[in-house]
Design a protein around this motif. Sequence first.
Motif, short mmCIF file in Angstrom:
data_model
loop_
_atom_site.label_atom_id
_atom_site.label_comp_id
_atom_site.label_asym_id
_atom_site.label_seq_id
_atom_site.Cartn_x
_atom_site.Cartn_y
_atom_site.Cartn_z
N VAL A 267 0.88 -0.71 -0.10
CA VAL A 267 -0.01 0.01 0.11
C VAL A 267 0.94 1.12 0.04
N THR B 24 -4.84 -1.14 -3.33
CA THR B 24 -4.80 -0.49 -1.76
C THR B 24 -6.42 -1.01 -1.63
N THR C 144 0.75 3.90 -3.03
CA THR C 144 0.77 5.02 -2.60
C THR C 144 2.18 6.19 -3.25
#
Lengths: 308, 138
Positions: free
Chosen positions: B21, B88, B25
């Motif tokens: 994740v 995600t 990002t």
Amino acid sequence: MEQKYKKVAYYPGCALEGTGHSYNRSTKEVGKALGLDLVEVENWNCCGAMEVKNIDPKIQTYLSSRVMSIAANEMGFDTVMAPCNGCYHNLKKAEYDLGQDAETAEVVERLSTKAGHETYKAGQIETIHALDWIKDSLGEEGIRQRVKGGLKGLKVANYYGCMYTRPRHIFPEKDKGPGSESTLKPHYMDDLLAAAGAENVDFPLKTACCGGAHTLSDSDTSTRLVLNILRAAEASGAEVIATECPTCHSGLEMHQIRAEKKLGEKTGVKIVYFTQLLGLALGLGARQVGIHENVSDSLGFLKQKGIA
Amino acid sequence: MRPLAEIATAIDVAGRSPDAVAGATELLGLGEAVLEHWLAAHDDVPTAGAREGFRLLALHRQGAGGEPSFNACRETCRELVFHYNLITLDAAHADTARRLAMMAMVAMHLYLFISGKLESAKLGEFCCSSRPVRANAG
């Protein structure tokens, strides 16, 4: 009811007479095998490609309009098929510009009169790609019925390149819902090859730029862009990248070799035109579809898979 | 603004992040950073707004204004967002590591495409005056 696109005007364009020879050969052979007639546009000229467009876009529009004028006014066709993304894009763009821009239409009229042929008027002819030609004339079911050996689970990444769907406004027939081609996620090649037995992989760079425009001015950038496409295809599980544009195809082949020589980065994925794969699935021989004419040597691999 | 050459290295690192994740990002942010370079080189102020919930897509839209060929990276941006969502929204999925590696390749394509266009146009870090600085940094 008459079959759609049973007989169309064929505009191979310059690349298919040179580096894309095997695309020309395989397109014609697949047409014959499917019972579809191609009649080459007489005395055709370059579509204006990128070179003329960069100097004067209206001259490029004229050059493309001349091809459409011959097909429509001299040969009596209502459809012209262009298998090259560059030609396809330029003819579509000319069609759009002639319908939208009076100044362009006036320049084309003046040049056509000077050249001594009838002026092409927007709406006289429909330009289609080789993918539209096969998909819309026979559909997946038509392919399934005609497949002989098939592609037997061959893992394929379908690469459409960046000109097949862009800019969206010159392709009004696309994005019309189920069944139509999508400009965001094209699928016609996926559909046809799946019908022929291929296993399409999820390939996130199917419409990404191959760096074709940089090839001469900045070969290293082109090599890195192509290498990234090849690696992504391999990481997606593909054994073969299927192409539908001679410029993309040559770029992938040449820069695959260059990446190995210059960057020491070897990739093994094979690069084959979709018409070659379709031809093999229909039972045509490897030589008939020009596998031996590709730079990317896939013959041994295709034989090993029992496809060639 | 992060130098372009650093962005390429950061993409490689983020694509191998053990925290998928965080890696996703970071990759999304790196995509935005590449687009910011394009806009800054054209004397535009990068938007802080979002499109379909993503600043990356708003930045792409802004960058494509008046430059139709820039749309050749439209789906690359959308694929970046797609992979970000895949990772995600279901980080525990068995394919997450593979998806992150693929997202890094998509981000790298965006980087190569835009830096190639900047270099061809002799813009941004590739203008004549900054070239020696870049060459020395390499």
